[in-house]
Design a protein around this motif. Structure first.
Motif, short mmCIF file in Angstrom:
data_model
loop_
_atom_site.label_atom_id
_atom_site.label_comp_id
_atom_site.label_asym_id
_atom_site.label_seq_id
_atom_site.Cartn_x
_atom_site.Cartn_y
_atom_site.Cartn_z
N PRO A 43 2.17 4.82 1.54
CA PRO A 43 2.69 4.78 2.91
C PRO A 43 3.16 3.37 3.27
O PRO A 43 2.47 2.39 2.97
CB PRO A 43 1.46 5.17 3.76
CG PRO A 43 0.49 5.80 2.81
CD PRO A 43 0.76 5.22 1.47
N GLY A 44 4.35 3.27 3.86
CA GLY A 44 4.82 1.98 4.38
C GLY A 44 5.59 1.11 3.41
O GLY A 44 6.08 0.05 3.79
N LEU A 59 -3.93 -0.48 -4.18
CA LEU A 59 -4.17 0.56 -5.18
C LEU A 59 -5.04 -0.01 -6.29
O LEU A 59 -4.86 -1.16 -6.70
CB LEU A 59 -2.85 1.06 -5.76
CG LEU A 59 -1.97 1.86 -4.79
CD1 LEU A 59 -0.66 2.26 -5.48
CD2 LEU A 59 -2.69 3.12 -4.30
N TYR A 71 -3.79 -3.62 -7.27
CA TYR A 71 -2.36 -3.87 -7.11
C TYR A 71 -2.00 -3.76 -5.63
O TYR A 71 -2.35 -2.77 -4.97
CB TYR A 71 -1.56 -2.84 -7.91
CG TYR A 71 -0.07 -3.07 -7.92
CD1 TYR A 71 0.52 -3.92 -8.86
CD2 TYR A 71 0.75 -2.45 -6.99
CE1 TYR A 71 1.89 -4.13 -8.87
CE2 TYR A 71 2.12 -2.67 -7.00
CZ TYR A 71 2.68 -3.51 -7.94
OH TYR A 71 4.03 -3.73 -7.95
N ALA A 110 1.12 -3.52 -3.31
CA ALA A 110 2.58 -3.38 -3.17
C ALA A 110 3.00 -4.06 -1.88
O ALA A 110 2.28 -3.99 -0.88
CB ALA A 110 2.95 -1.90 -3.14
N PRO A 111 4.18 -4.73 -1.88
CA PRO A 111 4.63 -5.43 -0.68
C PRO A 111 4.74 -4.44 0.50
O PRO A 111 5.25 -3.34 0.33
CB PRO A 111 6.02 -5.93 -1.07
CG PRO A 111 6.06 -5.91 -2.56
CD PRO A 111 5.13 -4.84 -2.99
N GLY A 112 4.21 -4.83 1.66
CA GLY A 112 4.38 -4.03 2.87
C GLY A 112 3.34 -2.96 3.13
O GLY A 112 3.40 -2.28 4.14
N THR A 113 2.39 -2.76 2.22
CA THR A 113 1.39 -1.69 2.44
C THR A 113 0.12 -2.22 3.06
O THR A 113 -0.24 -3.38 2.90
CB THR A 113 0.95 -1.02 1.12
OG1 THR A 113 0.67 -2.03 0.18
CG2 THR A 113 1.98 -0.08 0.61
N ALA A 148 -7.14 4.37 -3.76
CA ALA A 148 -6.66 3.47 -2.71
C ALA A 148 -7.82 2.99 -1.87
O ALA A 148 -8.81 3.70 -1.68
CB ALA A 148 -5.63 4.19 -1.84
N GLU A 177 -2.62 -0.62 2.18
CA GLU A 177 -3.60 -0.16 1.20
C GLU A 177 -3.41 -0.88 -0.13
O GLU A 177 -2.29 -1.08 -0.57
CB GLU A 177 -3.42 1.34 0.94
CG GLU A 177 -4.05 2.22 1.98
CD GLU A 177 -4.04 3.69 1.56
OE1 GLU A 177 -4.82 4.46 2.11
OE2 GLU A 177 -3.24 4.06 0.68
N ARG A 179 -0.44 16.30 -3.64
CA ARG A 179 -0.76 15.19 -2.74
C ARG A 179 0.57 14.67 -2.23
O ARG A 179 1.50 14.48 -3.02
CB ARG A 179 -1.51 14.13 -3.54
CG ARG A 179 -1.90 12.93 -2.75
CD ARG A 179 -2.76 12.01 -3.59
NE ARG A 179 -4.15 12.39 -3.61
CZ ARG A 179 -4.98 12.26 -2.58
NH1 ARG A 179 -4.53 11.78 -1.45
NH2 ARG A 179 -6.23 12.60 -2.69
N LYS A 227 -6.87 9.00 -5.93
CA LYS A 227 -5.58 9.60 -5.56
C LYS A 227 -5.04 10.48 -6.68
O LYS A 227 -4.69 11.62 -6.47
CB LYS A 227 -4.56 8.51 -5.23
CG LYS A 227 -4.91 7.69 -3.99
CD LYS A 227 -4.66 8.48 -2.72
CE LYS A 227 -4.93 7.66 -1.47
NZ LYS A 227 -4.67 8.44 -0.25
#
Lengths: 288, 288
Positions: free
Chosen positions: B34-35, A40, A31, A33-36, A138, A38, B17, A83
């Motif tokens: 993050p982000g 997941l 997955y 996520a917008p803007g990351t 992650a 990393e 965490r 995580k």
């Protein structure tokens, strides 16, 4: 009916979503996520009494360890770092307070060692103990290791000797899998494809080859765990070592053994000692 | 032993965490990568034969619907929108191909209607059918509705009449929950706390009050589902309506009914008709 039949029926109906860059069919879903920076990854694994363990031969600590280790092995196979996890458990009347304490102790010891936070879950009851753990990890964006990206000419590796779980099972002993998390991280940018060995080399390598649209030829020599036969190494499940492929020019990490080569051919066709090798690993729905 | 005993033992050992802004104890865990501008929420719910459904009274479509609806109701309770789910299912020999097709049809119909992609899962077998669904959703950063943030003076609301599931159960019928996803989104920035009603108003309101460190006084009138008694409305489980609190100055969305007020007092103490009200909803481990 077998697992493959069911998966092939469900997959076209599963739906699509831009953020889900990898869905059904790999060790984990991915997955973004917008803007990351990393991605997941997510995996879920059941552990069921009299299927994956027995109350008479496994201590509660071992069962707790194994419940989480299966999911962590999938996280390792993606090159990700764990995580958090969610634990669903249905307890039977055979689970005493002492048993439950032992189960959580075994699970949470492995969780603490690997940085996996227990973030929630569900409690229920059933005739036999049934648990299901979802683990999330992650990985840097676009760096997850998939099973669908092996190419002809790549060499095939395993992360350790095979058949240990089959030997333990035969001897009435318990094989406690140790997820190859450090190795998974090392393989980022090196391996061309990866998955974990849960149902046996023949079955899992076939899955990797089907996903990648390639064939594979295994070496005559496969690294054997102490006391294991070649049959146990080829078809025994639950070793939870990593299976991966890499271009010939890449150097494999220490402790890994080259066991064959990816070749062109019918997707999923395996060869061993010059002959076709049938996948004979574990399938929950095959009667054999 | 009861659920609360088990949760209170596990929670201190669960680990911490930074990214996990809410862990054990709410309808969903909340993860902040993050982000990102979005928080991801996660929930997992088991559905077990002869605990949550019977093969003789529930069609496979209804069971598939219910398996996913339970998780979507938790997503709604956080004010989140569903993104994807993972399905683990252990099938018994009683599950025919036709049954399996019906189960997935029921589940995937609700998934498609709510934008929930099936991203993966696990398959196994067991004596009785046991499934576990993990659902993930997204909510704008820091806007997830928690159950731990109700304040004295807030009014208490429910999203619809209560006791419908108890009435259906008594009549040998099936109550198919419809997750209140649109309402959950509307409640962002309005509700001071929220959760879903899975185990009965008395038990769930007590949990919200314990989490928020407050007491509650219920009105004499509680909205009753057709044919429901006040006992069924107060203690019957599986309605999957939303329970939420809001400051008195906020206007509640249409269809919601004010059922009481948050007051100062012993955390979790409930009052009804001027007397203490005991939580008598569902607990998997209580013998009563």
């Amino acid at each position: 009916m077998n697992e493959q039949w069911l998966i092939s029926r469900i997959t076209p109906l599963a739906g699509k979503r831009r953020e889900l860059v990898c869905g059904i069919g790999d060790d984990c879903a991915v997955y973004r996520a917008p803007g990351t920076r990393e991605d997941l990854v997510f995996t879920t694994d059941m552990l069921i009494e009299d299927v994956h363990f027995r109350m008479s031969t496994h201590s509660p600590e071992e069962i707790g360890h194994k419940a989480l280790a299966r999911g962590l092995s999938d996280i390792a196979a993606m090159g990700a770092e764990p995580k958090f996890c969610l634990l669903s458990i249905a307890l039977s009347t055979a689970a005493s307070k002492k048993w439950i304490d032992g189960f959580y102790r075994g699970m949470l010891k492995l969780a603490a060692r690997t940085g996996t936070v227990l973030a929630g879950g569900d409690l229920s009851h059933a005739l036999e103990i049934c648990c299901d753990i979802t683990v999330s990890g992650a990985v840097p964006r676009n760096r997850a290791l998939l099973r669908s990206t092996a190419k002809p000419g790549d060499l095939i590796y395993v992360s350790g000797p095979l058949g240990a779980a089959a030997v333990a099972l035969q001897a009435g002993k318990v094989h406690l899998p140790q997820p190859r998390l450090e190795l998974g991280v090392q393989l980022r940018g090196k391996a061309s494809a990866a998955m974990d060995l849960s149902d046996g080399l023949s079955t899992d390598l076939q899955r990797l080859c089907v996903a990648s649209g390639v064939s594979a030829a295994l070496n005559e020599d496969i690294p054997l765990a102490a006391g294991a036969t070649i049959e146990q190494a080829l078809h025994g499940g639950e070793d939870y070592e990593l299976l991966f492929t890499a271009p010939a020019k890449k150097k494999a990490p220490a402790g890994c053994t080259m066991v064959g080569e990816i070749i062109e051919g019918k997707p999923g066709a395996l060869r061993y000692k010059g002959k076709p090798l049938r996948a004979r690993g574990y399938d929950h729905f095959k009667k054999s």
